[in-house]
Write a protein that holds these residues in place. Structure first.
Motif, PDB file in Angstrom:
ATOM      1  N   ILE A   9       0.826  -1.209   0.000  1.00  0.00           N
ATOM      2  CA  ILE A   9       0.000   0.000   0.000  1.00  0.00           C
ATOM      3  C   ILE A   9       0.861   1.261   0.000  1.00  0.00           C
ATOM      4  O   ILE A   9       0.573   2.223  -0.728  1.00  0.00           O
ATOM      5  N   ILE A  10       1.926   1.276   0.794  1.00  0.00           N
ATOM      6  CA  ILE A  10       2.753   2.481   0.904  1.00  0.00           C
ATOM      7  C   ILE A  10       3.414   2.840  -0.428  1.00  0.00           C
ATOM      8  O   ILE A  10       3.272   3.982  -0.896  1.00  0.00           O
ATOM      9  N   PRO A  11       4.144   1.919  -1.079  1.00  0.00           N
ATOM     10  CA  PRO A  11       4.742   2.302  -2.371  1.00  0.00           C
ATOM     11  C   PRO A  11       3.706   2.659  -3.433  1.00  0.00           C
ATOM     12  O   PRO A  11       3.919   3.577  -4.228  1.00  0.00           O
ATOM     13  N   ASN A  12       2.560   1.961  -3.435  1.00  0.00           N
ATOM     14  CA  ASN A  12       1.516   2.305  -4.399  1.00  0.00           C
ATOM     15  C   ASN A  12       0.934   3.685  -4.111  1.00  0.00           C
ATOM     16  O   ASN A  12       0.592   4.431  -5.029  1.00  0.00           O
ATOM     17  N   VAL A  16       0.768   6.911  -6.651  1.00  0.00           N
ATOM     18  CA  VAL A  16      -0.422   7.720  -6.935  1.00  0.00           C
ATOM     19  C   VAL A  16      -0.151   9.189  -6.622  1.00  0.00           C
ATOM     20  O   VAL A  16      -0.600  10.087  -7.352  1.00  0.00           O
ATOM     21  N   LEU A  17       0.605   9.447  -5.557  1.00  0.00           N
ATOM     22  CA  LEU A  17       0.946  10.829  -5.205  1.00  0.00           C
ATOM     23  C   LEU A  17       1.786  11.469  -6.309  1.00  0.00           C
ATOM     24  O   LEU A  17       1.589  12.647  -6.633  1.00  0.00           O
ATOM     25  N   ASP A  51       9.406   5.249  -4.907  1.00  0.00           N
ATOM     26  CA  ASP A  51       8.384   4.205  -4.755  1.00  0.00           C
ATOM     27  C   ASP A  51       8.931   2.803  -4.991  1.00  0.00           C
ATOM     28  O   ASP A  51       8.632   1.871  -4.241  1.00  0.00           O
ATOM     29  N   GLY A  52       9.761   2.641  -6.024  1.00  0.00           N
ATOM     30  CA  GLY A  52      10.316   1.318  -6.298  1.00  0.00           C
ATOM     31  C   GLY A  52      11.257   0.851  -5.203  1.00  0.00           C
ATOM     32  O   GLY A  52      11.239  -0.328  -4.809  1.00  0.00           O
ATOM     33  N   ARG A  56      10.804  -2.442  -2.750  1.00  0.00           N
ATOM     34  CA  ARG A  56      11.802  -3.504  -2.546  1.00  0.00           C
ATOM     35  C   ARG A  56      12.189  -3.627  -1.080  1.00  0.00           C
ATOM     36  O   ARG A  56      12.402  -4.727  -0.575  1.00  0.00           O
ATOM     37  N   LEU A  57      12.259  -2.491  -0.386  1.00  0.00           N
ATOM     38  CA  LEU A  57      12.609  -2.506   1.037  1.00  0.00           C
ATOM     39  C   LEU A  57      11.558  -3.236   1.856  1.00  0.00           C
ATOM     40  O   LEU A  57      11.876  -3.989   2.782  1.00  0.00           O
ATOM     41  N   LEU A  58      10.290  -3.033   1.498  1.00  0.00           N
ATOM     42  CA  LEU A  58       9.177  -3.664   2.234  1.00  0.00           C
ATOM     43  C   LEU A  58       8.788  -5.009   1.641  1.00  0.00           C
ATOM     44  O   LEU A  58       7.848  -5.650   2.145  1.00  0.00           O
TER      45      LEU A  58
END
Length: 253
Positions: A9-12, A16-17, A51-52, A56-58
């Motif tokens: 959810i966070i990277p997505n 979107v931002l 975001d990418g 990858r971190l998460l």
């Protein structure tokens, strides 16, 4: 439809931002607030760079996220910059100016489609050698803005003339869909003795961006354009080295 894992959810959301920042640049360009419009495109580029890495971190990479990222890039770095440049200069010759704006946006979409189509391709000579194919879309958006940067820095009207902006727009559109090898900065590996100097250089760059942003962005864009002939020559050297290495193997067979 498969559920999206919470860690994605966070990277997505960041993706979107970035899309929203790109569209917001058009809103301010409609009011002729050019510096604000440029700022939103820059923010979109920064978010696109994060975001990418955060995914990858998460461990939150998903096919949904990859598709969303491409759609965001088309809007933030293709459609939005095309509108900004059209409103800034190309609308002075509406019929032909719109053609150049459309060409840039279409080339951005074509580049991203080509990138998605080649993700699973094993044979990618440029990527395997540490190069990119053509100019990335966020970089292309920054290069497209160079005439606006130069106008803000020099206050010279020539950088806003149709005969300057239109060919420049066509050139950047071509570079995005071209097969030329460009440097991939993520593949650069610094020697241990150079790392401290690189950190100092990054800190200096941040200071310059805060204090004289448009001058700094102008210099970065010019430096990138200047690096393209060097990247082409560097990749040609890599190809010759690979060809020379493969000849003995072919003879042994």
């Amino acid at each position: 439809m498969r559920e999206i894992p919470l860690r994605a959810i966070i990277p997505n959301g960041i993706t979107v931002l970035a899309l929203c920042m790109g569209l917001s640049s058009v809103r301010f360009a409609l009011d002729a607030k050019w510096e604000t419009a440029l700022t939103f495109i820059v923010i979109a580029g920064v978010l696109d760079g994060f975001d990418g890495r955060i995914a990858r971190l998460l461990n939150g990479q998903t096919r949904f996220g990859a598709e969303l990222d491409s759609l965001s890039d088309v809007i933030a770095f293709g459609v939005a910059p095309a509108f900004v440049v059209y409103l800034w200069a190309l609308q002075d010759v509406p019929r032909y100016g719109w053609i150049f704006a459309l060409a840039y946006a279409a080339c951005c979409a074509l580049r991203l489609a080509r990138f998605n189509a080649s993700i699973d391709v094993d044979e990618q000579p440029h990527k395997s050698a540490g190069f990119l194919t053509g100019v990335p879309s966020p970089t292309g958006a920054g290069l497209l803005m160079l005439p606006i940067f130069l106008t803000l820095v020099t206050d010279q009207p020539i950088f806003r003339e149709f005969y300057v902006v239109a060919p420049w727009t066509a050139l950047i559109a071509f570079l995005m869909v071209s097969d030329i090898a460009t440097f991939s900065w993520s593949s650069i590996r610094l020697r241990r003795g150079m790392r401290f100097g690189a950190i100092v250089g990054i800190a200096a760059m941040i200071v310059l961006l805060v204090n004289i942003p448009w001058v700094t962005f102008s210099l970065l864009a010019i430096a990138y354009i200047g690096s393209i002939p060097i990247s082409i020559a560097s990749y040609a050297k890599v190809r010759r080295r690979r060809a020379a290495a493969s000849e003995p193997a072919a003879l042994d067979e």
